[in-house]
Design a protein around this motif. Structure first.
Motif, short mmCIF file in Angstrom:
data_model
loop_
_atom_site.label_atom_id
_atom_site.label_comp_id
_atom_site.label_asym_id
_atom_site.label_seq_id
_atom_site.Cartn_x
_atom_site.Cartn_y
_atom_site.Cartn_z
N ALA A 233 8.16 -50.65 -17.31
CA ALA A 233 7.45 -51.51 -18.28
C ALA A 233 6.47 -50.73 -19.15
O ALA A 233 6.11 -51.19 -20.23
CB ALA A 233 6.71 -52.62 -17.54
N LEU A 234 6.05 -49.56 -18.71
CA LEU A 234 5.10 -48.75 -19.49
C LEU A 234 5.78 -47.83 -20.50
O LEU A 234 5.13 -47.23 -21.34
CB LEU A 234 4.22 -47.91 -18.57
CG LEU A 234 3.29 -48.66 -17.63
CD1 LEU A 234 2.50 -47.68 -16.78
CD2 LEU A 234 2.36 -49.57 -18.38
N CYS A 235 7.11 -47.71 -20.40
CA CYS A 235 7.85 -46.77 -21.25
C CYS A 235 8.05 -47.28 -22.66
O CYS A 235 8.25 -48.48 -22.88
CB CYS A 235 9.22 -46.47 -20.63
SG CYS A 235 9.11 -45.48 -19.14
N ALA A 236 8.03 -46.35 -23.60
CA ALA A 236 8.33 -46.65 -24.99
C ALA A 236 9.83 -46.95 -25.11
O ALA A 236 10.63 -46.48 -24.31
CB ALA A 236 7.96 -45.45 -25.87
N VAL B 59 5.62 -38.01 -19.99
CA VAL B 59 4.76 -37.61 -21.10
C VAL B 59 4.18 -38.89 -21.67
O VAL B 59 4.90 -39.88 -21.85
CB VAL B 59 5.56 -36.83 -22.17
CG1 VAL B 59 4.69 -36.52 -23.37
CG2 VAL B 59 6.12 -35.55 -21.57
N ALA B 60 2.88 -38.88 -21.96
CA ALA B 60 2.24 -40.10 -22.44
C ALA B 60 1.20 -39.79 -23.51
O ALA B 60 0.74 -38.67 -23.66
CB ALA B 60 1.58 -40.85 -21.28
N LEU B 61 0.85 -40.85 -24.22
CA LEU B 61 -0.18 -40.78 -25.25
C LEU B 61 -1.28 -41.76 -24.85
O LEU B 61 -1.01 -42.94 -24.58
CB LEU B 61 0.42 -41.18 -26.60
CG LEU B 61 -0.44 -40.97 -27.83
CD1 LEU B 61 -0.75 -39.48 -28.03
CD2 LEU B 61 0.27 -41.52 -29.06
N LEU B 62 -2.52 -41.27 -24.80
CA LEU B 62 -3.65 -42.13 -24.45
C LEU B 62 -3.93 -43.13 -25.56
O LEU B 62 -3.70 -42.85 -26.73
CB LEU B 62 -4.91 -41.30 -24.22
CG LEU B 62 -4.93 -40.37 -23.02
CD1 LEU B 62 -6.20 -39.51 -23.06
CD2 LEU B 62 -4.86 -41.16 -21.73
N GLU C 128 1.62 -45.00 -25.13
CA GLU C 128 3.06 -44.77 -25.09
C GLU C 128 3.36 -43.88 -23.90
O GLU C 128 2.52 -43.10 -23.46
CB GLU C 128 3.52 -44.02 -26.35
CG GLU C 128 3.12 -44.64 -27.65
CD GLU C 128 4.23 -45.46 -28.28
OE1 GLU C 128 5.25 -45.72 -27.62
OE2 GLU C 128 4.07 -45.81 -29.44
N MET C 129 4.59 -44.00 -23.38
CA MET C 129 5.00 -43.13 -22.29
C MET C 129 6.52 -42.98 -22.32
O MET C 129 7.24 -43.90 -22.70
CB MET C 129 4.59 -43.70 -20.93
CG MET C 129 4.83 -42.71 -19.80
SD MET C 129 4.24 -43.30 -18.20
CE MET C 129 5.74 -44.07 -17.61
N ALA D 32 7.27 -37.46 -29.80
CA ALA D 32 7.69 -37.68 -28.41
C ALA D 32 8.06 -39.13 -28.10
O ALA D 32 8.62 -39.41 -27.05
CB ALA D 32 6.58 -37.23 -27.46
N PHE D 33 7.77 -40.04 -29.03
CA PHE D 33 7.95 -41.46 -28.70
C PHE D 33 8.78 -42.23 -29.72
O PHE D 33 8.71 -43.45 -29.78
CB PHE D 33 6.58 -42.12 -28.52
CG PHE D 33 5.72 -41.38 -27.54
CD1 PHE D 33 5.99 -41.44 -26.18
CD2 PHE D 33 4.69 -40.57 -27.98
CE1 PHE D 33 5.23 -40.73 -25.27
CE2 PHE D 33 3.91 -39.86 -27.07
CZ PHE D 33 4.18 -39.94 -25.72
N ARG D 34 9.58 -41.56 -30.50
CA ARG D 34 10.43 -42.24 -31.47
C ARG D 34 11.48 -43.07 -30.74
O ARG D 34 12.10 -42.61 -29.79
CB ARG D 34 11.13 -41.24 -32.38
CG ARG D 34 10.17 -40.52 -33.30
CD ARG D 34 10.93 -39.51 -34.13
NE ARG D 34 10.02 -38.70 -34.88
CZ ARG D 34 9.79 -38.85 -36.18
NH1 ARG D 34 10.43 -39.79 -36.85
NH2 ARG D 34 8.95 -38.07 -36.80
#
Length: 188
Positions: free
Chosen positions: A61-64, A83-86, A121-122, A155-157
């Motif tokens: 559920a946390l994934c982009a 890999v994540a973005l704060l 994002e993750m 990283a999150f496209r």
């Protein structure tokens, strides 16, 4: 012109036409860690069909979007790396290690509730790419990689199909001309 040659955490490695290894042909690799011993990164543009929720249920559920594993590289393909973005507020949750700016890695052994809400994002990667420092330096020198600045959004496209071309297109000078190269330069 082949781009920068200084590899740092947060930079990108773009595979050149000379790189025919099927693990890396036409890839964009996000560099996550650089030290005297080597370089660690993940391939950003190789999604798999496997939903994260099927293997790591609480993390799905946390994934982009798309919420699938990405093939991070040929090393330890049975392992997972996140890999994540704060979020903008600056609070760094437990289990988060900064790579550059707000971009970092999440320890998937951390209870989800300790990081949920702190991440914007993750993405989860199966496996990673790794090189000894001299090995990657030699591959760059022989023309297998362009080293360019990365942007957190890379990283999150949601659709990574044209990520290589989009990153190449934004490069300064003659390097951006490589965006028009054919997949097989011998056909040119």
């Amino acid at each position: 012109m082949t781009g920068r040659t200084h590899v740092a955490a947060g930079s990108l490695l773009l595979a050149t036409a000379e790189l025919v290894d099927p693990n890396f042909a036409h890839t964009v690799v996000l560099v996550l860690d650089v030290d005297d011993d080597g370089v660690l990164g993940v391939v950003l543009n190789r999604p798999s069909p496997v939903p994260v929720a099927e293997v790591l249920a609480p993390w799905g559920a946390l994934c982009a979007e798309p919420e699938v594993f990405f093939r991070g590289g040929p090393v330890s393909p049975d392992g997972a790396l996140a890999v994540a973005l704060l979020h903008d507020d600056g609070d760094v949750p437990v289990g988060f290690r900064t790579v550059t700016g707000r971009l970092g890695m999440v320890d998937l052994d951390t209870p989800v509730e300790l990081v949920d809400g702190g991440l914007g994002e993750m993405r989860v990667y199966a496996g990673y790419a790794g090189w000894g420092r001299a090995q990657l330096d030699a591959e760059i020198a022989e023309g297998s990689w362009y080293v360019v600045a990365g942007e957190s959004a890379d990283a999150f496209r949601a659709d990574t199909t044209d990520l290589w071309r989009e990153v190449m297109r934004r490069q300064p000078g003659q390097l951006s001309w490589h965006v028009t190269r054919p997949a097989d330069p011998d056909l040119n």
